[in-house]
Design a protein around this motif. Sequence first.
Motif, PDB file in Angstrom:
ATOM      1  N   TRP A 236       0.813  -1.217   0.000  1.00 48.32           N
ATOM      2  CA  TRP A 236       0.000   0.000   0.000  1.00 48.32           C
ATOM      3  C   TRP A 236       0.848   1.270   0.000  1.00 48.32           C
ATOM      4  N   ASP A 237       1.945   1.290   0.730  1.00 46.90           N
ATOM      5  CA  ASP A 237       2.735   2.516   0.844  1.00 46.90           C
ATOM      6  C   ASP A 237       3.551   2.819  -0.410  1.00 46.90           C
ATOM      7  N   PHE A 238       3.694   1.827  -1.300  1.00 47.46           N
ATOM      8  CA  PHE A 238       4.574   2.013  -2.456  1.00 47.46           C
ATOM      9  C   PHE A 238       3.870   1.858  -3.804  1.00 47.46           C
ATOM     10  N   GLY A 239       2.659   1.319  -3.818  1.00 45.58           N
ATOM     11  CA  GLY A 239       2.001   1.089  -5.100  1.00 45.58           C
ATOM     12  C   GLY A 239       0.513   0.850  -4.941  1.00 45.58           C
ATOM     13  N   SER A 240      -0.102   0.375  -6.002  1.00 49.07           N
ATOM     14  CA  SER A 240      -1.558   0.189  -6.004  1.00 49.07           C
ATOM     15  C   SER A 240      -1.969  -1.097  -6.704  1.00 49.07           C
ATOM     16  N   GLY A 241      -1.104  -2.121  -6.610  1.00 46.71           N
ATOM     17  CA  GLY A 241      -1.480  -3.433  -7.094  1.00 46.71           C
ATOM     18  C   GLY A 241      -1.704  -3.499  -8.596  1.00 46.71           C
ATOM     19  N   GLN A 242      -2.461  -4.511  -9.006  1.00 53.96           N
ATOM     20  CA  GLN A 242      -2.657  -4.740 -10.432  1.00 53.96           C
ATOM     21  C   GLN A 242      -3.566  -3.705 -11.086  1.00 53.96           C
ATOM     22  N   ILE A 243      -4.496  -3.140 -10.330  1.00 55.47           N
ATOM     23  CA  ILE A 243      -5.343  -2.125 -10.956  1.00 55.47           C
ATOM     24  C   ILE A 243      -4.551  -0.847 -11.206  1.00 55.47           C
ATOM     25  N   GLY A 244      -3.522  -0.602 -10.385  1.00 56.17           N
ATOM     26  CA  GLY A 244      -2.651   0.530 -10.650  1.00 56.17           C
ATOM     27  C   GLY A 244      -1.697   0.259 -11.790  1.00 56.17           C
ATOM     28  N   ASP A 245      -1.214  -0.968 -11.866  1.00 56.53           N
ATOM     29  CA  ASP A 245      -0.239  -1.338 -12.886  1.00 56.53           C
ATOM     30  C   ASP A 245      -0.934  -1.667 -14.215  1.00 56.53           C
ATOM     31  N   MET A 246      -1.469  -2.877 -14.329  1.00 52.95           N
ATOM     32  CA  MET A 246      -2.084  -3.297 -15.589  1.00 52.95           C
ATOM     33  C   MET A 246      -3.403  -2.589 -15.863  1.00 52.95           C
ATOM     34  N   LEU A 273      -9.056  -8.231   3.514  1.00 57.67           N
ATOM     35  CA  LEU A 273      -8.291  -6.989   3.650  1.00 57.67           C
ATOM     36  C   LEU A 273      -7.007  -7.229   4.436  1.00 57.67           C
ATOM     37  N   ASN A 274      -5.906  -6.743   3.869  1.00 61.34           N
ATOM     38  CA  ASN A 274      -4.587  -6.851   4.469  1.00 61.34           C
ATOM     39  C   ASN A 274      -4.055  -5.438   4.666  1.00 61.34           C
ATOM     40  N   SER A 275      -3.592  -5.110   5.847  1.00 61.11           N
ATOM     41  CA  SER A 275      -3.136  -3.746   6.128  1.00 61.11           C
ATOM     42  C   SER A 275      -1.837  -3.409   5.423  1.00 61.11           C
ATOM     43  N   ASP A 276      -1.133  -4.407   4.895  1.00 59.75           N
ATOM     44  CA  ASP A 276       0.171  -4.178   4.270  1.00 59.75           C
ATOM     45  C   ASP A 276       0.126  -4.213   2.750  1.00 59.75           C
ATOM     46  N   THR A 277      -0.630  -5.151   2.198  1.00 64.00           N
ATOM     47  CA  THR A 277      -0.576  -5.363   0.753  1.00 64.00           C
ATOM     48  C   THR A 277      -1.949  -5.280   0.089  1.00 64.00           C
ATOM     49  N   CYS A 278      -1.920  -4.937  -1.192  1.00 59.85           N
ATOM     50  CA  CYS A 278      -3.127  -4.832  -2.009  1.00 59.85           C
ATOM     51  C   CYS A 278      -3.747  -6.222  -2.193  1.00 59.85           C
ATOM     52  N   PRO A 279      -5.025  -6.282  -2.565  1.00 57.04           N
ATOM     53  CA  PRO A 279      -5.675  -7.592  -2.724  1.00 57.04           C
ATOM     54  C   PRO A 279      -5.035  -8.410  -3.840  1.00 57.04           C
ATOM     55  N   ARG A 280      -4.968  -9.725  -3.624  1.00 56.82           N
ATOM     56  CA  ARG A 280      -4.415 -10.607  -4.663  1.00 56.82           C
ATOM     57  C   ARG A 280      -5.379 -10.738  -5.835  1.00 56.82           C
ATOM     58  N   TRP A 281      -6.681 -10.603  -5.578  1.00 59.06           N
ATOM     59  CA  TRP A 281      -7.637 -10.457  -6.668  1.00 59.06           C
ATOM     60  C   TRP A 281      -8.618  -9.347  -6.307  1.00 59.06           C
ATOM     61  N   ALA A 296     -25.212   6.303 -20.455  1.00 57.38           N
ATOM     62  CA  ALA A 296     -24.382   5.948 -19.313  1.00 57.38           C
ATOM     63  C   ALA A 296     -23.740   4.577 -19.527  1.00 57.38           C
ATOM     64  N   ILE A 297     -22.572   4.371 -18.936  1.00 60.59           N
ATOM     65  CA  ILE A 297     -21.790   3.156 -19.142  1.00 60.59           C
ATOM     66  C   ILE A 297     -21.481   2.493 -17.797  1.00 60.59           C
ATOM     67  N   LYS A 298     -21.577   1.178 -17.772  1.00 61.74           N
ATOM     68  CA  LYS A 298     -21.085   0.373 -16.663  1.00 61.74           C
ATOM     69  C   LYS A 298     -19.684  -0.135 -17.051  1.00 61.74           C
ATOM     70  N   LEU A 299     -18.727   0.121 -16.173  1.00 62.78           N
ATOM     71  CA  LEU A 299     -17.361  -0.339 -16.379  1.00 62.78           C
ATOM     72  C   LEU A 299     -17.034  -1.366 -15.299  1.00 62.78           C
ATOM     73  N   TYR A 300     -16.512  -2.524 -15.711  1.00 64.07           N
ATOM     74  CA  TYR A 300     -16.165  -3.597 -14.783  1.00 64.07           C
ATOM     75  C   TYR A 300     -14.683  -3.950 -14.907  1.00 64.07           C
ATOM     76  N   TRP A 301     -14.075  -4.321 -13.783  1.00 64.86           N
ATOM     77  CA  TRP A 301     -12.674  -4.740 -13.746  1.00 64.86           C
ATOM     78  C   TRP A 301     -12.552  -6.064 -12.991  1.00 64.86           C
ATOM     79  N   TYR A 302     -11.658  -6.938 -13.489  1.00 66.34           N
ATOM     80  CA  TYR A 302     -11.380  -8.232 -12.863  1.00 66.34           C
ATOM     81  C   TYR A 302      -9.878  -8.476 -12.924  1.00 66.34           C
ATOM     82  N   ASP A 303      -9.264  -8.860 -11.792  1.00 64.84           N
ATOM     83  CA  ASP A 303      -7.857  -9.250 -11.840  1.00 64.84           C
ATOM     84  C   ASP A 303      -7.603 -10.431 -10.915  1.00 64.84           C
ATOM     85  N   GLY A 304      -6.346 -10.895 -10.870  1.00 68.07           N
ATOM     86  CA  GLY A 304      -5.988 -12.012  -9.999  1.00 68.07           C
ATOM     87  C   GLY A 304      -6.649 -13.320 -10.359  1.00 68.07           C
TER      88      GLY A 304
END
Length: 441
Positions: A236-246, A273-281, A296-304
């Motif tokens: 969390w302190d250094f990044g934003s997981g897969q939704i931030g990256d991919m 929820l993990n206080s240290d790391t972003c969700p694995r999915w 209007a548009i519905k936008l969906y995201w899936y990772d992990g």
Amino acid sequence: MNHQIKRRTFLKSSAAAGAGLMILKSGILKAGQSPNEKLNIAVIGVRGRGGANLNNVKSENIVALCDVNAKNLAAAAREFPRAKTYEDWRKCLEQKDIDAVVCATTDHTHAFVNVWAMNRGKHVYSEKPLANSVEEAHMVRQTYLKNKNKIATQMGTQIHASDNYRRMVELIRNGAIGTPSEVRVWCSRLPDGGSYLPEVKPVPEHINWDLWIGPSPIHPYNPGYIGGCLKWNRFWDFGSGQIGDMGSHMIDMAYWGLDLKLPTTCKAEGTELNSDTCPRWLTAEWDHPSNDWRPAIKLYWYDGGKKPGMPSEAFNREKLFKGVLFKGDKGWLLADYSLRILMPRQNAGDMTHYKPPKPEELIPPSLGHHAEWIVACKTGKPTTCNFDYSGALIENNLLALVAYRVGKKLEYDAKNLKTVNCPEADQYIRKTYRKGWVLNG
């Protein structure tokens, strides 16, 4: 007004922008400067993505190099011996002859470098994501908008420059799937979870660990944090997981194709929820308001490893690791970096409703993602991923992590940067920084 007519009008404007026909009101060039003159560029973060970026801008004048890793800095300095060198990017930005900045630091310092550089009138090319919190993304975008007639910006979603992206946009905007209603985006990468890493002593002499940590809460040195975005961005302190990256790459396809801005609602769920790391999915859903050419548009995201359901076996057979699926009342469009498959819906029968774009409506090929930015710095021609567009994209993406952390569907007031139904979300919209670090510096 007829959506088909509005789409074609919008496509023409997109083609014009792609051809570079929009000039910034007050221009970019200094008095007496020729478009053929080289830019004076500072590169902040010189290896990894920074090294790739450096290679793509080395035809200009590289006048400053900055990195917290002295070995990386020395290697870059051997290639560009006339460039001044710095450990601290804040000192680097004080160099008077810099015209433009390439930011390729760790994710948690992107927004700081971007805002400070723009506040000093510098053009900025930044690796994705532009920021590591909703507030940071908002500030990067607003700082750019205050200066947009003076500077050129580009977020490093390099695949945006591909021809396949352009054809995808033309299909959507020209009505190939009819009136769009939703878009589903996914990436199957499964990141590590875990906790912040234990201390490893000593800190190598060639690494300035205090500057690497930067504005984040202090964490003891561990080499496991260093070595590419997949090392640090799960924390969390250094990044934003897969939704931030991919997500920066894949949701870019939905944002461009559907001309999305900022959402009005967001909800998300993921691993415990993990206080240290972003969700694995993570799965997320946003509502985006209508504009003058689509509803209007519905936008969906899936990772992990999570994926959307597919409308047909033809699509299922593709088994894409990552992709985007657009739904309209007349058809579906499945796409990824190099693929696009168009399929009519059963009630549509065939694709005779689709009228291909005229030659003047085609979005021209990109000069190249970096070249596009360099030309924009010199002439005022537009970039396709400026910080207005990409700032909204990153704000959208990071809002999903806020919704995940509070466990509620958020009603989002983007103008005032708050959720109207969930005051406890504010602690995740904004970050608290270490003493001495100022975002809007």
